[in-house]
Design a protein around this motif. Structure first.
Motif, mmCIF file in Angstrom:
data_model
loop_
_atom_site.group_PDB
_atom_site.id
_atom_site.type_symbol
_atom_site.label_atom_id
_atom_site.label_comp_id
_atom_site.label_asym_id
_atom_site.label_seq_id
_atom_site.Cartn_x
_atom_site.Cartn_y
_atom_site.Cartn_z
ATOM 1 N N THR A 85 0.861 -1.188 0.000
ATOM 2 C CA THR A 85 0.000 0.000 0.000
ATOM 3 C C THR A 85 0.893 1.232 0.000
ATOM 4 O OG1 THR A 85 -0.144 0.005 2.427
ATOM 5 C CG2 THR A 85 -1.917 -1.113 1.208
ATOM 6 N N SER A 86 0.374 2.320 -0.560
ATOM 7 C CA SER A 86 1.131 3.577 -0.622
ATOM 8 C C SER A 86 0.208 4.751 -0.399
ATOM 9 C CB SER A 86 1.825 3.734 -1.985
ATOM 10 O OG SER A 86 2.806 2.748 -2.191
ATOM 11 N N ASP A 87 0.770 5.812 0.160
ATOM 12 C CA ASP A 87 0.105 7.105 0.240
ATOM 13 C C ASP A 87 1.147 8.145 -0.147
ATOM 14 O OD1 ASP A 87 1.676 7.773 2.533
ATOM 15 O OD2 ASP A 87 0.204 6.825 3.852
ATOM 16 N N PRO A 88 0.798 9.428 -0.139
ATOM 17 C CA PRO A 88 1.790 10.418 -0.568
ATOM 18 C C PRO A 88 3.067 10.447 0.265
ATOM 19 C CG PRO A 88 -0.406 11.365 -0.601
ATOM 20 C CD PRO A 88 -0.538 10.033 0.059
ATOM 21 N N GLU A 89 3.046 9.914 1.478
ATOM 22 C CA GLU A 89 4.218 10.007 2.347
ATOM 23 C C GLU A 89 4.917 8.678 2.583
ATOM 24 O OE1 GLU A 89 3.048 11.856 5.950
ATOM 25 O OE2 GLU A 89 2.552 13.775 5.036
ATOM 26 N N HIS A 90 4.186 7.568 2.556
ATOM 27 C CA HIS A 90 4.781 6.297 2.955
ATOM 28 C C HIS A 90 4.357 5.171 2.026
ATOM 29 C CE1 HIS A 90 6.039 8.201 6.686
ATOM 30 N NE2 HIS A 90 4.795 8.554 6.929
ATOM 31 N N THR A 91 5.199 4.143 1.984
ATOM 32 C CA THR A 91 4.881 2.896 1.298
ATOM 33 C C THR A 91 5.095 1.748 2.274
ATOM 34 O OG1 THR A 91 5.477 3.731 -0.895
ATOM 35 C CG2 THR A 91 5.482 1.345 -0.605
ATOM 36 N N TYR A 92 4.132 0.811 2.312
ATOM 37 C CA TYR A 92 4.191 -0.297 3.260
ATOM 38 C C TYR A 92 4.119 -1.627 2.530
ATOM 39 C CZ TYR A 92 3.087 3.328 6.690
ATOM 40 O OH TYR A 92 3.108 4.453 7.459
ATOM 41 N N ALA A 93 4.870 -2.588 3.049
ATOM 42 C CA ALA A 93 4.760 -3.979 2.616
ATOM 43 C C ALA A 93 4.011 -4.739 3.701
ATOM 44 C CB ALA A 93 6.142 -4.582 2.396
ATOM 45 N N HIS A 94 2.937 -5.430 3.327
ATOM 46 C CA HIS A 94 2.151 -6.237 4.256
ATOM 47 C C HIS A 94 2.506 -7.697 3.994
ATOM 48 C CE1 HIS A 94 -0.760 -2.817 5.042
ATOM 49 N NE2 HIS A 94 -0.149 -2.420 3.944
ATOM 50 N N VAL A 95 3.091 -8.360 4.977
ATOM 51 C CA VAL A 95 3.605 -9.715 4.792
ATOM 52 C C VAL A 95 2.848 -10.664 5.714
ATOM 53 C CG1 VAL A 95 5.649 -11.172 4.785
ATOM 54 C CG2 VAL A 95 5.867 -8.719 4.293
ATOM 55 N N GLN A 96 2.158 -11.626 5.140
ATOM 56 C CA GLN A 96 1.424 -12.594 5.955
ATOM 57 C C GLN A 96 2.407 -13.616 6.520
ATOM 58 O OE1 GLN A 96 -1.669 -14.803 3.956
ATOM 59 N NE2 GLN A 96 -2.599 -15.451 5.884
ATOM 60 N N VAL A 97 2.452 -13.712 7.859
ATOM 61 C CA VAL A 97 3.389 -14.637 8.507
ATOM 62 C C VAL A 97 2.666 -15.726 9.296
ATOM 63 C CG1 VAL A 97 5.253 -12.932 8.629
ATOM 64 C CG2 VAL A 97 3.609 -13.109 10.521
ATOM 65 N N VAL A 98 1.369 -15.543 9.545
ATOM 66 C CA VAL A 98 0.552 -16.562 10.198
ATOM 67 C C VAL A 98 -0.677 -16.792 9.331
ATOM 68 C CG1 VAL A 98 -0.851 -17.157 12.213
ATOM 69 C CG2 VAL A 98 1.335 -15.973 12.522
ATOM 70 N N THR A 99 -0.901 -18.052 8.940
ATOM 71 C CA THR A 99 -2.041 -18.380 8.083
ATOM 72 C C THR A 99 -3.171 -19.041 8.863
ATOM 73 O OG1 THR A 99 -1.012 -20.509 7.516
ATOM 74 C CG2 THR A 99 -0.565 -18.641 6.057
ATOM 75 N N HIS A 100 -2.932 -19.438 10.111
ATOM 76 C CA HIS A 100 -3.950 -20.100 10.916
ATOM 77 C C HIS A 100 -4.954 -19.084 11.469
ATOM 78 C CE1 HIS A 100 -0.476 -22.805 10.874
ATOM 79 N NE2 HIS A 100 -1.342 -23.802 11.053
#
Length: 226
Positions: A85-100
């Protein structure tokens, strides 16, 4: 900017898994600047993993519970499902580490100097606005254009009329500039005030844009309008 790598996620998981055994602060170079500031100003220590690893959210306790049960990084980096996701100030990586059960995702914030930094832990799902690939952040002007198309379209129409006035005859230019002036500036039937408004607009542009050709001959034409 480049996609987040598995070894970056794996390294953070090695430090925070399980959160209940977290006793020492994470190395500062692994954390986002805003999270470091939160720890510093609020005096948050690792012995409170909910506050230390998560920004305030209704279900942060459940996030830590699931990380305690299911997050086991192993010896080698695994394959993670990632969205951005991104906005004018920041960019984020969302990483799924738990699938349960509800699932858990770690958020990493992009730092222009040092790459991806751990920022937060949240429950799944991914945000509805997330994407599978990185993309340039949308600018505030683009956001306004998408949210208020009629307003921005009206502004652009006025701007087009303003600049087109330079290529029009003088009497048309005065009319165009008069239409752009505030209502209390001009009164119907007042040619002198219309002319004043025209030259006031011309002077402000002429001073800012020296590349415009000089219109020294134009004042001689105004006598016909007096």
């Amino acid at each position: 900017m480049f996609p987040i790598q598995s070894h970056t996620v794996h390294l953070v998981l090695q430090y925070i898994s399980p959160p209940s055994e977290l006793t020492q602060p994470l190395p500062p170079h692994l954390l986002s600047r805003s999270l470091l500031q939160r720890h510093h100003f609020l005096q948050i220590s690792p012995d409170n993993p909910i506050e230390y690893l998560c920004w305030p959210a209704p279900r942060s306790a459940r996030v830590i519970e699931l990380l305690n049960i299911f997050s086991s990084p192993g010896d080698q980096p695994g394959q993670y499902y990632v969205r951005y996701t991104s906005d004018p100030e920041h960019t984020y990586a969302h990483v799924q580490v738990v699938t349960h059960e509800q699932g858990v995702r770690l958020l990493f914030e992009w730092d222009d100097e040092d790459g991806w930094k751990y920022h937060d832990s949240q429950l799944m799902p991914f945000p509805s606005t997330s994407r599978s690939a990185l993309h340039p952040p949308i600018t505030p002007a683009e956001q306004a254009r998408e949210r208020y198309p009629s307003v921005t379209r009206g502004f652009l129409d006025d701007e087009d009329r303003y600049w087109n006035a330079y290529n029009a005859p003088l009497y048309e230019s005065i009319s165009a500039f008069s239409a752009l002036a505030p209502p209390n500036t001009l009164r119907e039937g007042s040619a002198d005030k219309a002319e004043d408004a025209y030259w006031a607009r011309y002077s402000s542009v002429q001073g800012a844009c020296s590349s415009f050709p000089s219109l020294v001959f134009l004042p001689c034409l105004t006598s016909s309008l007096s």
